[in-house]
Design an enzyme around this catalytic site. Structure first.
Site, PDB file in Angstrom:
ATOM      1  CG  HIS A   1      20.565 -19.736  40.604  1.00 13.25           C
ATOM      2  ND1 HIS A   1      19.529 -18.916  40.951  1.00 13.25           N
ATOM      3  CD2 HIS A   1      21.244 -19.124  39.616  1.00 13.25           C
ATOM      4  CE1 HIS A   1      19.574 -17.841  40.177  1.00 13.25           C
ATOM      5  NE2 HIS A   1      20.610 -17.930  39.367  1.00 13.25           N
TER       6      HIS A   1
ATOM      7  CG  ASP B   1      28.000 -18.531  35.469  1.00 12.85           C
ATOM      8  OD1 ASP B   1      27.887 -17.915  34.403  1.00 12.85           O
ATOM      9  OD2 ASP B   1      27.774 -18.032  36.581  1.00 12.85           O
TER      10      ASP B   1
END
Ligand code: ACO
Length: 434
Positions: A312, A369
């Site tokens: 991320h 996710d």
């Protein structure tokens, strides 16, 4: 919300360039993030900044969401995501993001009532969906449908009441648009919303009921869906939210701005990753289930594979949403009495990656996710609808950020500069001499 701009010389950074010292004010947020205010940089020095991907650029002041990626913290309006996930509902979070406080009972009742009354789509939308190919991916279908709302509700940009109406319509109609895009893709008739159902239950009803068969809405699935929506509701200045703000900065209307956000979310490096994660897990399963082999491929610079759902831009620690979803996955599957081979593989991948030097040194942890797709599958949501689910959840965040930028006195049309690297001026070459 107190944000101070401290003037030089108290707390200013000094830029030394070509022997000239230029003081630059420091801006400090409520959680102590500190920025150099470069608004006057070009005017006073001739310099611009160079920051591809904007990893070091604060594009706005915002009082909506706080993330501390190093410590794995996410808060909406000061409330910790884990607490909201455990105690709140999606519509409560919608109110919180839009208006800054948790709603009192009458406020929540009012919002629920308004949302319920606006779930229907104009009947002309049937022809809109009919015009699109059956195998169209539902993300561009949703982006187009949301943009098309601007043709049905042509609100003047600065009319407060029309903007409020547009907000309610977007929250209310997004699940209907999403379910219609699915029904269109499988050739089933559209199912009208049922106003007696809760927001998530209504969506499941529109997805899975048919005129000949009522869908029994399972409360376990309803709660799981509500949780997923809460976890996706906002994430400060990510790619799609920044897109919504950029489009809104030209004073484009709300529907047009959000439609652009949906398009940005579609990309595999952003919301599209949830679809890619399940495809990766299916691929590993079909290939014999060897998680180690895939982790090795993801580390290999000669191989293009990445461990989807890992890494991320902001979190350099566990994404707090991923830990909530990991537990929710286990709970939902146990309550449904379903065994998922893909959950086994995901947990194995995570286990290997979290002990692996490459992932540790690159600070790569599971993101939101990584586990969401496994729950979507348990809900019966088809894989190509996963990113649409993300878009339904993100809707209040996009709207809250759009509103905030509209009301921000510092808001200017977004217009970055560039470092030009092309040809210098040269004479035009006539066709016969090329
Ligand atoms: N698997 C293997 N290696 C990775 C991964 C991954 N998932 N993610 C990053 N890396 C490596 C890169 O190869 C790079 O290595 P290097 O420095 O040795 O060359 C380093 O980590 C930094 O990667 P960047 O791509 O520069 O990091 P950036 O911050 O630009 O990208 C992103 C973040 C896009 C999320 C990235 O980690 C990624 O592609 N992850 C997989 C896709 C994904 O899960 N996206 C969802 C993000 S969450 C969301 O949008 C909702």
């Amino acid at each position: 919300m107190a944000i101070q701009t401290l003037s030089p010389p108290a707390t200013a950074a000094t830029l030394d360039f070509h022997g000239k010292a230029t003081p630059l004010p420091i801006v400090i947020g409520t959680e102590g993030e500190t920025a150099i205010d470069i608004q006057k940089l070009r005017a006073s020095t001739g310099l611009i900044t160079f920051d591809p991907g904007f990893g070091n650029t604060g594009a706005c002041r915002s009082a909506i969401t706080f993330i501390d990626g190093e410590r794995g913290i996410l808060r909406y309006r000061g409330f910790d995501i884990a607490e909201l996930a455990a105690k709140s509902t999606f519509l409560e979070v919608v109110w919180l993001l839009l208006y800054g406080e948790l709603p009192a009972k009458p406020q929540l009742a009012q919002l629920t009532d308004q949302v319920v009354r606006h779930t229907l789509l104009h009947e002309n939308f049937r022809r809109f969906f009919d015009a699109l190919p059956k195998d169209a991916h539902p993300m561009p279908v949703c982006a187009a449908a949301v943009a098309a709302l601007a043709t049905f509700y042509q609100e003047p940009t600065h009319n407060e009441q029309a903007t409020k109406d547009a907000i309610v319509r977007l929250i209310a109609k997004m699940p209907t648009i999403a379910a219609y895009s699915y029904k269109h893709s499988i050739g089933q008739p559209f199912v009208y919303p049922q106003n007696r159902l809760s927001y998530p239950a209504n969506f499941l009803h529109m997805m899975f009921s048919t005129p000949c068969d009522d869908y029994e809405v399972d409360p376990v699935l309803v709660r799981a869906l509500d949780l997923l929506l809460i976890l996706h509701a906002d994430h400060e200045q990510n790619c799609s939210t920044s897109t919504v703000r950029v489009v809104g900065s030209s004073q484009a209307n709300l529907f047009a701005s959000v439609s652009a956000g949906i398009s940005a979310l579609w990309g595999p490096l952003h919301g599209g990753a949830n679809q890619q994660v399940i495809e990766m897990l299916e691929h590993i399963e079909a290939d014999g289930g060897d998680a180690q082999k895939f982790v090795d491929r993801a580390k290999d610079k000669k191989d293009n594979s990445r461990l989807m759902g890992f890494g991320h831009r902001v979190y350099k620690n566990y994404d707090p949403r991923a830990s909530i979803l990991r537990q929710a996955c286990i709970d939902v599957l146990v309550r449904l009495n379903v065994h998922s081979r893909q959950l086994d593989i995901a947990m194995k991948l995570e286990d290997i990656a979290l002990k692996d030097d490459y992932f540790i040194s690159h600070k790569l942890y599971p993101n939101v996710d990584f586990y969401s797709g496994i729950i979507y599958k348990a809900l019966g949501i088809p894989v190509n609808m996963f990113t649409v689910m993300f878009a339904i959840g993100r809707m209040p965040g996009w709207i809250a950020q759009w509103l905030e930028s509209r009301r921000d006195p510092d808001n200017r049309i977004v217009r970055p500069r560039q470092i030009y690297t092309g040809a210098r001026q040269r004479p035009y070459v006539p066709m016969e001499k090329r």
